[in-house]
Design an enzyme around this catalytic site. Structure first.
Site, mmCIF file in Angstrom:
data_model
loop_
_atom_site.group_PDB
_atom_site.id
_atom_site.type_symbol
_atom_site.label_atom_id
_atom_site.label_comp_id
_atom_site.label_asym_id
_atom_site.label_seq_id
_atom_site.Cartn_x
_atom_site.Cartn_y
_atom_site.Cartn_z
ATOM 1 N N ASP A 247 -10.385 66.291 80.520
ATOM 2 C CA ASP A 247 -11.762 65.809 80.028
ATOM 3 C C ASP A 247 -12.020 66.466 78.928
ATOM 4 O OD1 ASP A 247 -11.932 63.159 80.976
ATOM 5 O OD2 ASP A 247 -12.585 64.071 83.043
ATOM 6 N N GLN B 198 -12.742 61.419 88.232
ATOM 7 C CA GLN B 198 -13.061 60.290 87.566
ATOM 8 C C GLN B 198 -14.918 60.179 88.155
ATOM 9 O OE1 GLN B 198 -11.465 57.585 85.608
ATOM 10 N NE2 GLN B 198 -13.434 57.144 85.348
ATOM 11 N N LYS C 8 -5.262 54.511 83.846
ATOM 12 C CA LYS C 8 -5.166 55.990 83.596
ATOM 13 C C LYS C 8 -3.729 56.148 84.219
ATOM 14 C CE LYS C 8 -9.418 57.106 82.991
ATOM 15 N NZ LYS C 8 -10.653 58.079 83.708
HETATM 16 N N1 GUN Z 1 -15.926 58.374 83.492
HETATM 17 C C1 GUN Z 1 -16.581 56.913 82.741
HETATM 18 N N2 GUN Z 1 -15.543 58.037 80.595
HETATM 19 C C2 GUN Z 1 -15.146 59.140 82.022
HETATM 20 C C3 GUN Z 1 -14.150 60.651 81.728
HETATM 21 O O1 GUN Z 1 -13.981 60.069 80.036
HETATM 22 N N3 GUN Z 1 -13.604 60.746 82.277
HETATM 23 C C4 GUN Z 1 -14.237 61.291 83.892
HETATM 24 N N4 GUN Z 1 -13.553 62.167 83.771
HETATM 25 N N5 GUN Z 1 -15.169 60.246 83.691
HETATM 26 C C5 GUN Z 1 -15.478 58.861 83.051
#
Ligand code: GUN
Length: 286
Positions: free
Chosen positions: A121, A98, A54
């Protein structure tokens, strides 16, 4: 027959190229770049790898980012304190925590602590409600990426039967809503579905987000169907693999996303798009 492989890596690269140009324009217009803040708690190698991806993507498209790495032992209160700081920080447009979080931390509480306007998100209850009501909202990255993959490949869900395997808040439920908005007839299958094969065989579009490596076999797919594999993990040989048994499904499906290189890169790219969207919303709100 052999499926056309949907190249998520290539499609996301072309989206990111366009975003790079867009960010140059936005900086000229607003005097600064969008900024994404990512919080990671603990040392889980998979989460660390996703977060690195990311931050790397943010740098590639030319946006600013902040990485906040916190120990697994951090208290919920301290974590909420970091979120409050980022909420109040005028230079931060998007906040991502995350997941999963350590068990002593209540993820729902953490998600609710992020101001909806910075919720890249799209997990905050306000954004979830707005999505289901058909109002303006942040759309979760993986479902949004899946819709862009379909659109880019020229697949229109209108009038099709879409089967989703998995009912998570992150993928299954929101992608069902987006496919419904695109006029598909949507079926959500899950762990209690009695005869999964009977259901999946009906699908023109099949989204597999079950979290079970190799769950979907070739004989569970209608010939020519579009198969989107959201799973990622390691198979018995230790290789990265999805929820779809690639070997057998590629013989029956019409289109198929690979793992890695399918949905994953699009998720990250949509995170960049959501950050830009939050930035523009915030710039226009002041
Ligand atoms: N963990 C797995 N997929 C995601 C996601 O799309 N966003 C976040 N914040 N954590 C994750």
């Amino acid at each position: 027959m052999s499926a056309v492989i949907i190249d998520g890596k290539q499609i996301s690269a072309s989206f990111k190229e366009k975003m790079r140009e867009r960010i140059v324009e936005l900086e000229a217009k607003y005097g600064r770049k969008p900024c994404l803040a990512v919080i990671i708690v603990g040392e889980d190698p998979a989460s660390q790898s996703y977060v690195r991806g990311k931050i790397k993507a943010a740098a590639f498209v030319g946006m600013d980012s902040r990485l906040i790495e916190l120990p697994a032992t951090i208290s919920e209160e301290e974590l909420l304190g970091h979120i409050a700081d980022l909420n109040a920080d005028g230079g931060v447009d998007g906040i991502l925590v995350q997941l999963p979080l350590p068990r002593h931390i209540n993820s729902d509480k953490v998600i609710e602590a992020i101001v909806p306007m910075k919720d890249v998100d799209g997990f905050h209850p306000m954004n979830v409600a707005n999505l289901w009501l058909g109002l303006e909202s942040m759309v979760p990255c993986t479902p949004k990426g899946i819709m862009k993959l379909l659109e880019t490949t020229g697949i229109n869900p209108d009038g099709k039967i879409a089967v989703i395997v998995g009912r998570s808040n992150i993928v299954g439920k929101p992608v069902a809503k987006l496919l419904l908005d695109a006029n598909a007839t949507v079926i959500i299958a899950h762990t209690h579905t009695a005869d999964l094969k009977k259901i999946t065989l009906q699908a023109d579009i099949l989204v597999v987000a079950a979290g079970k490596i190799g769950l979907l076999k070739g004989d569970m797919v209608k010939p020519g169907a579009v198969v989107i594999d959201v799973g990622i993990g390691r198979n018995s040989e230790g290789k990265l693999a999805g929820d779809v048994d690639f070997q057998s499904v590629s013989q029956s499906a019409g289109y198929l996303t690979p793992v890695p290189g399918g949905v994953g890169p699009m998720t990250i790219t949509m995170l960049m798009e959501n950050t830009i969207e939050c930035f523009i919303n915030r710039m226009n709100a002041v």
